[in-house]
Design an enzyme around this catalytic site. Structure first.
Site, short mmCIF file in Angstrom:
data_model
loop_
_atom_site.label_atom_id
_atom_site.label_comp_id
_atom_site.label_asym_id
_atom_site.label_seq_id
_atom_site.Cartn_x
_atom_site.Cartn_y
_atom_site.Cartn_z
N LYS A 209 5.61 2.40 2.83
CA LYS A 209 4.17 2.17 2.78
C LYS A 209 3.63 1.67 4.12
O LYS A 209 2.46 1.85 4.44
CB LYS A 209 3.81 1.16 1.69
CG LYS A 209 4.35 1.46 0.28
CD LYS A 209 3.78 2.72 -0.32
CE LYS A 209 3.90 2.82 -1.83
NZ LYS A 209 5.26 2.92 -2.37
C1 LIG Z 1 5.76 3.69 -3.51
C2 LIG Z 1 7.21 3.92 -3.52
C3 LIG Z 1 7.77 5.13 -3.99
C4 LIG Z 1 6.93 6.22 -4.61
O1 LIG Z 1 6.03 6.80 -3.72
P1 LIG Z 1 4.74 7.59 -4.27
O2 LIG Z 1 3.94 7.92 -3.09
O3 LIG Z 1 4.05 6.63 -5.20
O4 LIG Z 1 5.27 8.77 -5.01
C5 LIG Z 1 9.14 5.31 -3.87
N1 LIG Z 1 9.93 4.35 -3.35
C6 LIG Z 1 9.44 3.18 -2.90
C7 LIG Z 1 10.37 2.17 -2.34
C8 LIG Z 1 8.07 2.94 -2.96
O5 LIG Z 1 7.58 1.76 -2.51
#
Ligand SMILES: *Cc1c(COP(=O)(O)O)cnc(C)c1O
Length: 485
Positions: A106
């Protein structure tokens, strides 16, 4: 211009980044992404920050004048010179997306989203306060807090599911400093948090305040400004394979993406539409396998038990960004998308058939795995390849195994997106490789470090002695009023 998935409502990309979600409840999409020419081979020859600037300028042309400056923050925020380094792991590759300030992918988007928002305010000539509302399944919350704390002209509120995130994820959020931040636990799951935030948007936008006082926006992947930075690392992965002589330009690469809200994998689809040679996009789910069922059968049905797993950031039953994929798969049929979304909120399900389903199945493969398979994958990756995986990435590797044995696999090189540092989920990772976790999460992280000789990331080690600053807990029905207070 970008447009809503639910009507012909269109705005400039700068306005879309500020609004987060369209007034009709739809998400903003780029309707002609596949028809505007993009020089892929030139892009692949550039270092990460310049590559990012090219992608930003192409997908969000309103920001083109600032794209270089915005992308230049990456080397300051990420500890790896490649930003998102690609590691060979057995006969596949892991794209490590977790070398940013909060140790999850993120960070790639949320390190730059505040800059996009500040720039958009300038370009649109808006000097109202921007209030960011965010629902998190664990990682978005901290990455958004890290990006927006003390940014002038903004404030941020984060809702997370009470007891539904890892101890480390919770510690990251409730110790957040800053004069413009609120963090609130919700007695419910991620879907409840996400629904509350969407309802707060709808309620606020119908209120008399909407035109005059502060403006609401989102740091979730419903915001198109969250998705665009995620497109870049698909190009980066391909460029690293080229650089290392693993393929020739034009050869296809498959990507396996641990998926929750369908944002990360949708970014891969956008890269593919821009012309990057992507073969299949493999949607990897944990035991909450609503997307596996959808991609294989066309039936999306959220009416099923919400399971808590060791990969909490993927514990989601309503995948918001799938709405964008429905827009593309139906050839931009906004009436069709609206009616599917109405059916989802009314009945909890919808069914996609015909050419739209075929369009999805021609690009996406899907698989899911059990908790035991996650544990086995972490153990195998460590003991056979000395590569330490977190629980989410392990879902990707477990699904990769099944995918490679399936009829849909055509032999392309496979890249698994590695979405978080193993030190965010130390107890599950340590026990998977044969260690014994302590009751204290930080002690567990130290034991994991001792056993693997991999240092605990600094930002995680530093949490241990930080005071808890946020104590609020609300019921599901109070999310909207808290958000708007
Ligand atoms: C947010 C997240 C995901 C999933 O990603 P999306 O964009 O919601 O599909 C997978 N792994 C981790 C560690 C995340 O923080």
């Amino acid at each position: 211009m970008v447009q809503s998935t639910r009507s012909s409502y269109s705005v400039s990309d700068t306005a879309a980044v500020l609004q987060g979600i369209a007034p009709d409840g739809g998400l903003f999409v780029d309707p002609d992404i596949s028809s505007r020419p993009f020089d892929v081979s030139r892009c692949l020859s550039l270092p990460y920050t310049e590559m990012a600037a090219e992608v930003f300028s192409h997908l969000l042309p309103g920001f083109a004048g600032m794209a270089k400056e915005i992308a230049s923050v990456y080397p300051k925020k990420f500890s790896s010179p490649e930003i998102t380094p690609l590691r060979p792991v057995g006969d596949a590759y892991a794209l490590e997306l977790y070398h940013g300030p909060t140790c999850a992918f993120k960070d790639v988007a949320l390190s730059v989203l505040p800059l996009f928002i500040t720039a958009a305010k300038q370009i649109e000539g808006i000097d109202r306060q921007i209030s960011i509302l965010t629902a998190t399944s664990g990682d978005t919350g901290k990455a958004a807090l890290e990006g927006f704390h003390d940014v002038p002209g903004t404030d941020i509120t984060v809702f997370f599911p009470y007891g539904g995130v890892s101890a480390m994820q919770q510690a990251q959020m409730v110790t957040q400093e800053g004069s413009n931040v609120r963090v609130c636990a919700v007695r419910g799951n991620f879907d409840d948090c996400q629904r509350g935030v969407k309802e707060a948007f709808a309620k606020y936008n119908q209120s008399a305040d909407a035109a005059s006082s502060r403006m609401l926006s989102s740091a979730n992947s419903i915001n198109i400004g969250r998705l665009v930075p995620q497109v870049v690392y698909y190009f980066s992965a391909y460029a690293q394979l080229l650089r290392d002589g693993k393929l020739h330009f034009g050869d296809k690469v498959d990507f396996v993406v641990p998926t929750g809200n369908f944002g990360d994998i949708l970014a891969g689809y956008l890269a593919r539409e821009m012309g990057l040679p992507v073969g299949s996009l493999v949607c990897a789910s944990n035991a909450n396998n609503v997307l596996t069922d959808f991609i294989t059968t066309g039936v999306y049905n959220r009416c099923r038990p919400f399971l808590k797993t060791s990969s909490p950031s993927m514990d989601i039953l309503v995948s918001s960004n799938l709405e964008r994929m429905l827009f593309y798969a139906t050839g931009g049929d906004t009436d069709e998308v609206s009616s599917l979304m109405t059916s989802l909120s009314r009945d909890g399900s919808y069914t996609l058939t015909g050419s739209a389903l075929e369009a999805i199945q021609s690009v996406f493969a899907a698989g899911c795995c059990t908790e035991d398979e996650v544990t086995a994958a972490i153990s195998r990756l460590w003991h056979n390849h000395r590569w330490l995986s977190d629980t989410h990435t392990a879902v990707g590797f477990a699904v990769l195994d099944k995918y490679r044995r399936s009829a849909s696999y055509t032999g392309n090189p496979c890249v698994v997106l590695s979405t978080a540092s193993p030190f965010k989920f130390p107890a599950a990772v340590l026990s998977a490789i044969g260690g014994t976790p302590s009751d204290d999460e930080f002690e567990t992280a130290l034991r994991l470090s001792e056993l693997t000789q991999i240092p605990v990331p600094e930002s995680i080690a530093a949490l241990r002695h930080k005071p808890v600053l946020h104590h609020d807990v609300v019921n599901i029905e109070d999310v909207v009023s808290y958000a708007l207070s």
